[in-house]
Design an enzyme around this catalytic site. Sequence first.
Site, mmCIF file in Angstrom:
data_model
loop_
_atom_site.group_PDB
_atom_site.id
_atom_site.type_symbol
_atom_site.label_atom_id
_atom_site.label_comp_id
_atom_site.label_asym_id
_atom_site.label_seq_id
_atom_site.Cartn_x
_atom_site.Cartn_y
_atom_site.Cartn_z
ATOM 1 N N ASP A 20 -12.148 -2.945 -4.704
ATOM 2 C CA ASP A 20 -11.466 -2.444 -3.709
ATOM 3 C C ASP A 20 -12.688 -2.123 -2.843
ATOM 4 O OD1 ASP A 20 -9.968 -1.303 -1.838
ATOM 5 O OD2 ASP A 20 -9.762 0.632 -2.619
ATOM 6 N N ASN A 68 -0.306 -7.486 -0.732
ATOM 7 C CA ASN A 68 -1.208 -7.923 0.017
ATOM 8 C C ASN A 68 -0.677 -8.841 1.079
ATOM 9 O OD1 ASN A 68 -4.105 -7.581 -2.123
ATOM 10 N ND2 ASN A 68 -3.116 -5.970 -0.900
#
Length: 250
Positions: A20, A68
């Site tokens: 991340d 996503n």
Amino acid sequence: MQNLSLSQDVLPKHIAVIMDGNGRWAKAQGKPRVFGHKNGVAAVRKTISTSARLGIKAVTLFAFSSENWRRPEEEVGVLMELFMTVLSTEIKKLHKNNLRLRVIGDKSRFSERLQTKIAQAEQLTASNTGMVVNIAANYGGQWDILQATQALAEKVTQGELQPSDIDEDVFKQHLTMADLPDVDLLIRTSGECRISNFMLWQLAYAEMYFTPVFWPEFDENCLIEAVTWFVNRERRFGCTGEQVKALMEN
């Protein structure tokens, strides 16, 4: 790389990583988000090579979640092309180092070209006996549990299995990583402290390590710091601290 002399008995067998912070790292550089994704590839290489040198049995990298797809179309397109490029450029090195690559997740949504590239990469390394490198792409922990449940329901419908036969071990055998040990150590970069629908079943007893480092800056020393933190943890698996110590002394 820092020296880390530890017995294989105390090292995590399976490390999972939520990679991340690519976008925020790029923004801090005054660059577009895709710049961060491209620079994150180097951190992937370092994590894989360092884990292999440490003797870790499996590493699972969360590359693209089922959520996503909601990102901007341009960014998703770049991520898919980057995935293609990395598979093409890195697979020979993985194979040379006796590492096995697997892509876990619902691959049906990917382009035929990408699905073919994934199949070729998995086939090339299928017989390798070294560390397993799992790339979680279009993956979600809820999806994994759902597809396992559907497979079990189909077996019950076909008379191959009785509902009373289903226990935790049987259920696990229908998850995408049935042949691997559950995760011992979860690492998430960028300072966020959540698991984002990642490996919900396999993280049941994992130690969770959250670091403020953005993914493109995550290097060998960062990984070793996480592993060192792990080996100093007292893993209880539902027992008291005294019970764990007694087991270790026997």
